[in-house]
Each structure stands twice: as structure tokens, then as C-alpha cells.
Scaffold this motif. Structure first.
Motif, PDB file in Angstrom:
ATOM      1  N   HIS B  34      22.320 -10.076  -9.553  1.00  0.00           N
ATOM      2  CA  HIS B  34      22.242 -10.180  -8.087  1.00  0.00           C
ATOM      3  C   HIS B  34      21.500 -11.446  -7.702  1.00  0.00           C
ATOM      4  O   HIS B  34      21.921 -12.189  -6.822  1.00  0.00           O
ATOM      5  CB  HIS B  34      21.416  -9.028  -7.492  1.00  0.00           C
ATOM      6  N   ALA B  35      20.371 -11.654  -8.348  1.00  0.00           N
ATOM      7  CA  ALA B  35      19.482 -12.738  -7.941  1.00  0.00           C
ATOM      8  C   ALA B  35      20.152 -14.095  -8.164  1.00  0.00           C
ATOM      9  O   ALA B  35      20.135 -14.958  -7.288  1.00  0.00           O
ATOM     10  CB  ALA B  35      18.164 -12.651  -8.716  1.00  0.00           C
ATOM     11  N   ARG B  36      20.790 -14.263  -9.326  1.00  0.00           N
ATOM     12  CA  ARG B  36      21.423 -15.568  -9.585  1.00  0.00           C
ATOM     13  C   ARG B  36      22.602 -15.781  -8.651  1.00  0.00           C
ATOM     14  O   ARG B  36      22.832 -16.885  -8.146  1.00  0.00           O
ATOM     15  CB  ARG B  36      21.834 -15.657 -11.054  1.00  0.00           C
ATOM     16  N   PHE B  37      23.323 -14.724  -8.401  1.00  0.00           N
ATOM     17  CA  PHE B  37      24.476 -14.765  -7.506  1.00  0.00           C
ATOM     18  C   PHE B  37      24.026 -15.207  -6.102  1.00  0.00           C
ATOM     19  O   PHE B  37      24.595 -16.100  -5.487  1.00  0.00           O
ATOM     20  CB  PHE B  37      25.066 -13.349  -7.481  1.00  0.00           C
ATOM     21  N   GLU B  38      22.945 -14.582  -5.645  1.00  0.00           N
ATOM     22  CA  GLU B  38      22.431 -14.905  -4.309  1.00  0.00           C
ATOM     23  C   GLU B  38      21.826 -16.307  -4.298  1.00  0.00           C
ATOM     24  O   GLU B  38      22.030 -17.072  -3.354  1.00  0.00           O
ATOM     25  CB  GLU B  38      21.388 -13.855  -3.879  1.00  0.00           C
ATOM     26  N   ALA B  39      21.124 -16.665  -5.353  1.00  0.00           N
ATOM     27  CA  ALA B  39      20.444 -17.967  -5.393  1.00  0.00           C
ATOM     28  C   ALA B  39      21.450 -19.107  -5.318  1.00  0.00           C
ATOM     29  O   ALA B  39      21.164 -20.182  -4.792  1.00  0.00           O
ATOM     30  CB  ALA B  39      19.603 -18.076  -6.666  1.00  0.00           C
ATOM     31  N   GLU B  40      22.645 -18.839  -5.820  1.00  0.00           N
ATOM     32  CA  GLU B  40      23.661 -19.885  -5.778  1.00  0.00           C
ATOM     33  C   GLU B  40      24.189 -20.152  -4.374  1.00  0.00           C
ATOM     34  O   GLU B  40      24.893 -21.126  -4.145  1.00  0.00           O
ATOM     35  CB  GLU B  40      24.814 -19.521  -6.715  1.00  0.00           C
ATOM     36  N   ARG B  41      23.851 -19.281  -3.442  1.00  0.00           N
ATOM     37  CA  ARG B  41      24.273 -19.535  -2.050  1.00  0.00           C
ATOM     38  C   ARG B  41      23.442 -20.630  -1.391  1.00  0.00           C
ATOM     39  O   ARG B  41      23.851 -21.202  -0.391  1.00  0.00           O
ATOM     40  CB  ARG B  41      24.162 -18.257  -1.215  1.00  0.00           C
ATOM     41  N   CYS B  42      22.260 -20.875  -1.920  1.00  0.00           N
ATOM     42  CA  CYS B  42      21.351 -21.835  -1.279  1.00  0.00           C
ATOM     43  C   CYS B  42      21.938 -23.244  -1.387  1.00  0.00           C
ATOM     44  O   CYS B  42      22.374 -23.660  -2.462  1.00  0.00           O
ATOM     45  CB  CYS B  42      19.977 -21.770  -1.933  1.00  0.00           C
ATOM     46  N   LEU B  43      21.916 -23.979  -0.268  1.00  0.00           N
ATOM     47  CA  LEU B  43      22.513 -25.314  -0.220  1.00  0.00           C
ATOM     48  C   LEU B  43      21.562 -26.381  -0.764  1.00  0.00           C
ATOM     49  O   LEU B  43      21.935 -27.529  -0.892  1.00  0.00           O
ATOM     50  CB  LEU B  43      22.875 -25.676   1.224  1.00  0.00           C
ATOM     51  N   ARG B  44      20.319 -25.974  -1.051  1.00  0.00           N
ATOM     52  CA  ARG B  44      19.288 -26.921  -1.484  1.00  0.00           C
ATOM     53  C   ARG B  44      19.263 -28.128  -0.533  1.00  0.00           C
ATOM     54  O   ARG B  44      19.446 -29.277  -0.923  1.00  0.00           O
ATOM     55  CB  ARG B  44      19.537 -27.370  -2.928  1.00  0.00           C
ATOM     56  N   CYS B  45      19.047 -27.795   0.714  1.00  0.00           N
ATOM     57  CA  CYS B  45      19.072 -28.808   1.770  1.00  0.00           C
ATOM     58  C   CYS B  45      18.071 -29.921   1.472  1.00  0.00           C
ATOM     59  O   CYS B  45      16.975 -29.661   0.957  1.00  0.00           O
ATOM     60  CB  CYS B  45      18.713 -28.175   3.111  1.00  0.00           C
ATOM     61  N   GLN B  46      18.458 -31.162   1.831  1.00  0.00           N
ATOM     62  CA  GLN B  46      17.579 -32.328   1.685  1.00  0.00           C
ATOM     63  C   GLN B  46      16.289 -32.099   2.459  1.00  0.00           C
ATOM     64  O   GLN B  46      15.196 -32.384   1.996  1.00  0.00           O
ATOM     65  CB  GLN B  46      18.265 -33.576   2.283  1.00  0.00           C
TER      66      GLN B  46
END
Ligand code: FAD
Ligand code: FAD
Ligand code: SF4
Ligand code: FES
Lengths: 282, 462
Positions: B34-46
């Protein structure tokens, strides 16, 4: 943790404990109380500081076994530890700065609470009179100790087995008439709610400032739950931080007495779990 | 690579029908997947705007990236560097008004589940062995008054800086509201105990049953006992009452009393001595987190009807969104636009019913929320066995009433500098609810953290 360094059985259901607790002994004043807890699932119960010894680092409490927790305390002895003792809580009793005749009226365990009160009253240059009462001589507590700290000790018993035959209110009325140690300038009553209400009624017309020490049910004793609220002068006050001592003429006693019975059923169940029937309160 | 998925990965929970009758935690936590799946949604905004919504500035995209990479160790280091109470905050912060409200995904999609990820990382951390040793490298001692989140965080930060720290707590157990207020089903006490053990491992001493202002005075701390600085985190625990008729009937509680009887005094266990009412029908007045905790506790204590009575509408409720949803799922009834007028006596001094009045929303008031206005002739009566008032608290006065020279506002809050926590007394700092009035865990934690830096700068400038 506080170690019990001395105990004395005062009546069949009332026991005195001297606890080793330097921090509380050094800061306690008359009118204040401690919250005790005796085991990890136990409740916190308020108990008046009857006396303190700043040098020895001890406080004295007197506990009347009426339910589960007080009976657990009652079963403790010298050398045992009380798990939690927090205090001193509540506001100290305000004592006149000298030259006043202050009468303390004590009933039940309240008689013990007069110990440090009488000493403080006397030390401030006032005349300290204690009126203590019980059903009979055997149920009187702390009279010898009171003789050592008060200027006058007036004893009343319902059956006349010691002191005057009659109630503490009757002796107070006689003092108000100028008998014995004479008319009080101030009265402080500590004991069963019914007694405190009777004292309030006795001084009502006289204009003598009268204080009572309220003992509502408490949970934390630190102002956090509001369960200890009493109505004073129409306003809600928390006995643990605004009191426990309030102006007797302004307290709503009927409400206070009703609120103290809130858990009668569950208290009985807790006492049963302790495997004995509720003791007759003195 | 970030993945634009619309929805948040849902938090696994105990099913509503079951959890409404037990005190086990409702949220079960993300799995690694779950956590990795959700973490991949983050755009890592500048320019990660989420961080500006976090009162303690957690490096959000960095820790989330570490989660996505499976680097739990790294994630936990990043998280803890900014938030010393992550396992608590991951459970109780209102992320929807803070970091998640600002998340770039929040407009068109659901925001990244920052809170759930925070909890995931902190829960993993709890399974690891810790080898913290006391590192008391400095001669100065600091006293902390109150062991809520403000005090705990301040103590931890100072201990890590090498100070010898003692926390004084009035109650018999540390944690403040985290201990006596927030129930087990939302914040298990094991987690709190673990957070506290991290502090004691660092050498922080905790003295319970000591009331500063009564057992010891503030002056004794700074003089006789040799503390170089003091931090006050005494909270806002004093409950308010409505002032309506019937409020003192037997069966009417403040939420603090009700929750304390159940949480701190373990009223949910049949073996505990402290009694608590088990009403069939329980009404909670108010709609903040405290009200949700009280009403859901009432369900778990066996009420067949547990109700929230609130004078405004659902949009104005201040409770966390999740708590409101969970409460609804569990079967709590919400009576909004309903104002209690009187608690009715059963003739024996106990609660029988609540007399209410219907309201409509009018013009916004001082708080900016729509003011509820009474509808004429709309009174009605709800039969209830217990009434729990969750209408707010004010600062605990035990310390301020007995301490000279400590400035307070008319409402009893301690006056303290927003940035440093310094008060009107030198070397005395304050923060958390005692300063702000009732607020949140993370604001209290942030204030404790800032005060710790300020104390350090004052004691060891340069
Ligand atoms: C400020 C304050 C000071 C007190 N000082 C003392 C003291 O010095 N010595 C002492 O023995 N007790 C004192 N009490 C009362 C004591 O706290 C209660 O007796 C105790 O909490 C009862 O606990 P329990 O579990 O043993 O009994 P429970 O099972 O809780 O109660 C047993 C019976 O006692 C009655 N009761 C419970 N609490 C009170 C109360 N607060 N007042 C009157 N009746 C009560 C109940 O209605 C019930 O009938 C004080 C109370 C207060 C608020
Ligand atoms: C039921 C409930 C639910 C909540 N839910 C949430 C939530 O979901 N999310 C959220 O962010 N916030 C929530 N809050 C608010 C949050 O818990 C508080 O804002 C936060 O705990 C404040 O922290 P604090 O450290 O300032 O004080 P507190 O947590 O209040 O701690 C203060 C401590 O100081 C002690 N103390 C007081 N006076 C003295 C003294 N003189 N000497 C020694 N000790 C003293 C008290 O006993 C207490 O332990 C909730 C609050 C309640 C009541
Ligand atoms: S704003 Fe949202 S998407 Fe951007 S870094 Fe923060 S959590 Fe990730
Ligand atoms: S005992 Fe809880 S507020 Fe007084």
C-alpha cells in the motif's frame, strides 16, 4: 510512591496513616488534599491532609473505609507503599492575620483535618477552638492530638459518653451565645455534608463568616474533568481548584448531596468485587 | 516514476459493525505494498507546497520518495528529523487542513495520503530496535511542566542537545491529552508509551504526581532546584459548561470527565474501580475531535443510540474528516442545526431528556462561520440517559494562579512569543494549548520544538 511510616486504627472503620512524602510535607497547608491511587486499575480518590511535618517530611491522612478504594487503603500497613500520592491540591484555607477567634468544627474524618488547621490558626496569633463530635466516645478521633494544638477543644457526643451530650451545632450555638471560649469571629466546618449544612444554617443569621470544605466526587483533582463542580452563589465552581473550601452560605448543598450519590450502584459493585459487603459509614 | 492516480490508497480499517463495539484501533495501517503504491503518486514537486502546510516543516516529498524506493530507514530518519511525534501525528493530525490541503494533486485528484504514509513509516520504526543512550553533555538542567505533546517534544529536543531534562506531570501518567483524552481506538496507548520510552532512553526524567504551583513552585525550580530554564506546557484542560438548566444533574459529564474515566482510569475494563455511566442513549453536545471521541466511546461502552447534537451544520464541524466519517459508519446519529436548551430531570436528579431547538444558518460571526439562528416554535425533546458536553476547554489555571509575574490574557492563556515561546519571566518559556488555547497536537509539538531551540540559544548563545 509514598511509604507508610506509621498507622493507627482510630475507630473500627477509620485509620490514620503517616506517609513519607517530603515534597508534599514541605508545601502543604490546612484545607488542602491529596489524590491517592493504590493499584494500577485503581481510582484516584481525594483525601484531606490532616497534618504535615515539614521537618520529618511526612503527611498524616485519616481514611474512613466506605467503599472499594478506601478499604484497599485501610488494608495497608507500615512499610507498604501507596502507588500514587499527588498534592497538595486545592486552595489553602484563608486564615485571619491575628486577633480573631476561629472555630473549627470537625465531624467524622473531618476532625482529623482540624489538626493542621488549628496549628496554623494559633500560629497566626488567633484563638483556635476545635469542636469535634461523634455518636459516642469510641468514635471520637484525634482529641488528644487536638488538645496539643488548639487553644480550646470542645467535645460533643450524641449519647453523652464524652464531653457534652448533643450535636456540634448545639455547642456552636452556645459559643455564639458567649458561653465557653465565646463567640467566634469565623467558623470553618469539615465533615459530612449534612453536618456542614447544619453548621451553615446555625450561623446564617449571625453574620459570622462560615466556611465549609466540600467533598464532591473527583476524578483527577486538577481541574481537568469538572466532575467536582459545586454551585456556589449560583455559579459553577470546581472544588479541586476553586475550593474545596467555600462560603457556607453560598453553597447549594442539596445539589452537592445528590451529585455524590451518582455512582451508588457501581460503587457497591466495586466493593463486592473486593469480596466484602459495604461497611456502615460512621 | 510518479503515477497520476485519482484516488488515495484507502486505509485498511476494522469493519464498522465490529469496531463500534471494541476499543481496538480502527485504522489498521498500510502494508508495505500500500505504502509504496501510494508513495508513487507523489509528484515530488520542485517547490513542494505541502511542506508549507506542515507546522513542523516535515520534508514531505523526500520522505515519501524514500518510501517509494523501499528505504524505510531513510524515510524514518527524514521524518523524525522534523517531527518527533510522528507515530502520534500520523494518526491524529488533521492533514486535510494542513499538508494534504495544499498538495498539488488536491485540486483535480485526491491529495497524496501524507498522513497515512507518515504513520506507515513511524509504525515500521517502532518495530526496530533502538540504541539511544543518554548523552547528557551539558551542565545546565531544564524543567518541563506538563507532559502533553508540547512538553514531550520540548524535552526530547533538549535531551538530544545534551541537556539534563526533567518533566513534571500533575497526573499519575504522562502524555497529557494523548493519555487521558484521545481514546485507544484512535491512538493506542502502546504507541504513546513507546514514544515516551524514546525520551526516557535519552535520559529524560519524568516525575508524575507533581503539580507545579502546588507541590513545587516555579520559583523553587529556578532557584533552589537549580534549573537554568523552564518550559510550560500545561495545556488547556479546563472544561467549559453551557450554563443551561439541568447541567448539574447526575449523568451529565464534560467530555474530559467522560473520556478520562474511560481512558486514563480504564473505565472500559470491567476490573477498573473508577465507575462510568453506560447509558443506552447518549447525547454529545459539540462537533470537534473531542465530541467525535466521546460519541464513539459511548458506542463502544454499549449505547444503542449515540448522538451528536450540534447547533451549526456539518460543514462547520471542526472534527477531522476521517473521525466524522468513521463515526457515521459506526452508526452515530448527527443532529445538526440543533441547539440544546435544557437538560430535563427524571424527578430524581438524573438526566431524562434533552430539550432542543432547531436552527438555521445566518450571517457569518466573528469566527467567520455562519451564525446559527433559532427557528421560532421549533422546540422538541430527545430522551437521553447521559449528556456529554464537548464544547471547549480553557487553559489549566493551577500554575498561573499561583505564580507571580507570569502574564496571561483575559482568557487565561499564557502570553508567550510566537517564535521563541519566551514569556514575561526571564528563562521561562511556554507553548502549546496553554498559550494558544485548545488547538492541535502538531501545533503544540511545533511550539515545544521552537521553544527548545530558543532555550538552547539563550543558554548557549553562538
Ligand atoms: C476534598 C475531599 C477530601 C476528602 N477527604 C477525606 C479524608 O480525609 N478521609 C476520608 O476517609 N475520605 C475523604 N474524602 C472522601 C473520599 O474521597 C471518599 O470516601 C472516597 O472517594 C470513597 O471511595 P471508595 O472507592 O472507597 O468508595 P466508593 O465506593 O466510591 O463510595 C462508597 C460510599 O461513599 C460515598 N462517597 C463516595 N465519595 C464520597 C465523597 N467524596 N463524599 C462523601 N461520600 C462519598 C458514596 O456515595 C458511597 O455511598 C474526601 C473527599 C474530598 C472530595
Ligand atoms: C478528546 C480530544 C481529542 C483530540 N483530538 C485531536 C486530534 O485528533 N488531533 C489533534 O491534532 N488534536 C486533537 N486534540 C487536541 C490536542 O490533544 C491538544 O491540542 C494537545 O494535546 C495540546 O498539547 P499540550 O502539550 O499543549 O497540552 P496537553 O496535552 O493538554 O498536556 C498538558 C499536561 O500538563 C499537565 N499539567 C497541567 N498543569 C500542570 C501543572 N501545574 N504541573 C504539572 N503538570 C501540569 C496536565 O496534566 C497535562 O498532562 C484533541 C483534544 C481532546 C481533548
Ligand atoms: S504537494 Fe503533494 S505531490 Fe507535491 S510533493 Fe507534496 S505530497 Fe508530493
Ligand atoms: S476533580 Fe476533575 S476538575 Fe475537579
Amino acid at each position: 510512591m509514598s511509604r507508610i511510616v506509621e498507622t493507627r486504627q482510630l475507630t473500627p472503620v477509620t485509620k490514620m496513616f503517616v506517609l513519607d512524602n517530603r515534597l508534599i510535607a514541605e508545601s502543604a497547608q490546612a484545607g488542602q488534599f491529596v489524590m491517592l491511587r493504590v493499584h494500577k486499575d485503581g481510582e484516584r480518590i481525594p483525601v484531606t491532609i490532616a497534618d504535615y511535618d515539614r521537618e520529618a517530611g511526612t503527611i498524616t491522612i485519616v481514611v474512613q473505609a466506605v467503599g472499594a478504594t478506601t478499604r484497599r487503603v485501610d488494608a495497608l500497613d507500615v512499610g507498604d507503599e501507596i502507588l500514587d500520592v499527588a498534592g497538595p491540591l486545592g486552595s489553602p484555607i484563608e486564615i485571619p492575620d491575628g486577633g480573631a477567634h476561629v472555630v473549627g468544627v470537625g465531624g467524622g474524618f473531618g476532625a482529623a483535618a482540624l489538626l493542621c488547621l488549628m496549628r496554623e490558626i494559633h500560629a497566626k496569633g488567633n484563638t483556635a477552638t476545635a469542636i469535634v463530635g461523634a455518636r459516642n466516645q469510641d468514635l471520637l478521633i484525634m482529641t488528644n492530638e487536638l488538645l496539643g494544638v488548639a487553644d480550646n477543644v470542645e467535645i460533643c457526643t450524641d449519647d453523652g459518653s464524652a464531653g457534652m451530650k448533643g450535636f456540634v451545632t448545639q455547642r456552636l450555638a452556645q459559643l455564639m451565645d458567649g458561653q465557653g471560649p465565646g463567640r467566634p469571629d469565623r467558623v470553618i466546618a469539615i465533615g459530612p455534608m449534612a453536618m456542614m449544612r447544619a453548621i451553615a444554617a446555625a450561623t446564617k443569621e449571625s453574620g459570622i463568616k462560615t466556611m465549609v470544605s466540600m467533598d464532591p466526587l473527583m476524578v483527577d483533582g486538577t481541574g481537568m474533568c469538572g466532575g467536582c463542580r459545586v454551585i456556589v452563589d449560583g455559579k459553577s465552581q470546581f472544588a479541586c481548584i476553586d475550593g474545596p473550601v467555600f462560603d457556607a452560605q453560598l453553597v447549594d448543598f442539596d445539589l452537592a448531596m445528590r451529585r455524590n450519590k451518582a455512582y451508588a450502584e457501581q460503587e457497591k459493585a466495586a466493593a463486592k468485587r473486593l469480596a466484602c459487603a459495604p461497611a456502615e459509614a460512621v | 516514476m510518479p503515477v497520476k492516480r485519482f484516488d488515495k490508497t484507502p486505509m485498511p480499517t476494522q469493519v464498522a459493525g465490529m469496531r463500534a463495539h471494541n476499543f481496538l484501533e480502527v485504522n489498521e495501517g498500510y502494508t508495505e505494498d500500500h505504502a509504496r503504491f501510494e508513495a508513487e503518486r507523489c509528484l515530488r514537486c520542485q517547490d513542494p507546497i505541502c511542506v508549507t502546510g506542515c507546522p513542523v516543516g516535515v520534508p514531505i516529498p523526500q520522505f515519501i520518495h524514500a518510501v517509494a524506493l523501499g528505504d524505510r530507514q531513510g524515510a524514518s530518519r527524514l521524518l523524525r528529523s522534523a517531527n518527533p511525534l510522528a507515530s502520534v501525528c500520523g494518526r491524529v493530525c488533521a492533514q486535510e487542513n494542513q499538508c494534504e490541503a495544499r498538495c498539488s494533486l488536491a485540486g483535480r485528484f485526491n491529495p497524496v495520503a501524507i498522513g497515512h504514509l507518515e504513520r506507515f513509516v513511524a509504525d515500521w520504526e517502532r518495530t526496530q530496535t533502538h540504541e539511544a543512550k543518554p548523552q547528557i553533555t551539558r551542565t545546565e538542567k531544564v524543567a518541563i511542566i506538563g507532559s502533553g505533546p508540547a512538553g514531550l517534544v520540548c524535552a526530547g529536543e533538549l535531551a538530544r542537545l545534551g541537556y539534563s531534562v526533567t518533566i513534571y506531570e500533575a497526573l499519575h501518567a504522562p502524555g497529557g491529552v494523548l493519555r487521558y483524552g484521545i481514546p485507544e481506538f484512535r491512538l493506542p496507548k502502546d504507541i504513546l508509551d513507546w514514544e515516551i520510552s524514546l525520551l526516557t532512553d535519552l535520559g529524560v526524567k519524568i516525575e508524575c504526581n507533581v503539580i507545579i504551583g502546588r507541590t513545587l513552585s516555579l520559583d523553587q525550580l529556578t532557584t533552589k532546584m537549580g534549573y537554568s530554564a523552564v518550559f510550560i506546557g500545561t495545556g488547556a484542560g479546563l472544561p467549559q459548561f453551557l450554563g443551561i438548566p439541568g447541567e448539574n444533574l447526575v449523568g451529565v459529564y464534560s467530555a474530559n470527565e467522560y473520556l478520562t474515566r474511560v481512558n486514563l482510569m480504564r473505565g472500559y475494563s470491567a476490573d477498573a474501580d473508577t465507575p462510568v455511566a453506560h447509558g443506552e442513549s447518549v447525547a454529545i453536545v459539540g462537533a470537534g475531535n473531542t465530541a467525535m471521541d466521546a460519541v464513539r466511546t459511548a458506542m463502544r461502552m454499549g449505547a444503542s443510540k449515540a448522538m451528536v447534537i450540534y447547533r451549526r451544520s456539518e460543514t462547520e464541524m471542526s472534527a477531522r474528516e476521517e473521525e466524522y466519517h468513521h463515526a457515521k459508519e459506526e452508526g452515530v446519529e448527527f443532529h445538526c442545526l440543533t441547539n440544546p436548551l435544557e437538560i430535563i430531570d427524571d424527578g430524581n436528579g438524573r438526566v431524562a431528556a434533552l430539550r432542543c431547538q432547531r436552527m438555521v444558518l445566518g450571517e457569518p460571526d466573528k469566527s467567520g462561520r455562519a451564525r446559527p439562528v433559532a427557528i421560532p416554535d421549533s422546540e422538541f425533546v430527545i430522551p437521553v440517559d447521559n449528556v456529554v458536553l464537548a464544547i471547549g476547554t480553557t487553559p489549566n489555571p493551577m500554575l498561573t494562579r499561583t505564580t507571580a509575574g507570569l502574564s496571561t490574557t483575559p482568557s487565561g492563556c499564557i502570553v508567550a512569543d510566537e517564535r521563541t515561546g519566551s514569556t514575561s519571566r526571564s528563562l521561562v518559556f511556554a507553548g502549546g494549548d496553554a498559550v494558544s488555547g485548545a488547538a492541535t497536537v502538531i501545533l503544540a509539538a511545533g511550539a515545544g520544538k521552537r521553544a527548545a531551540s530558543a532555550i538552547h540559544e539563550t543558554l548557549n548563545p553562538g
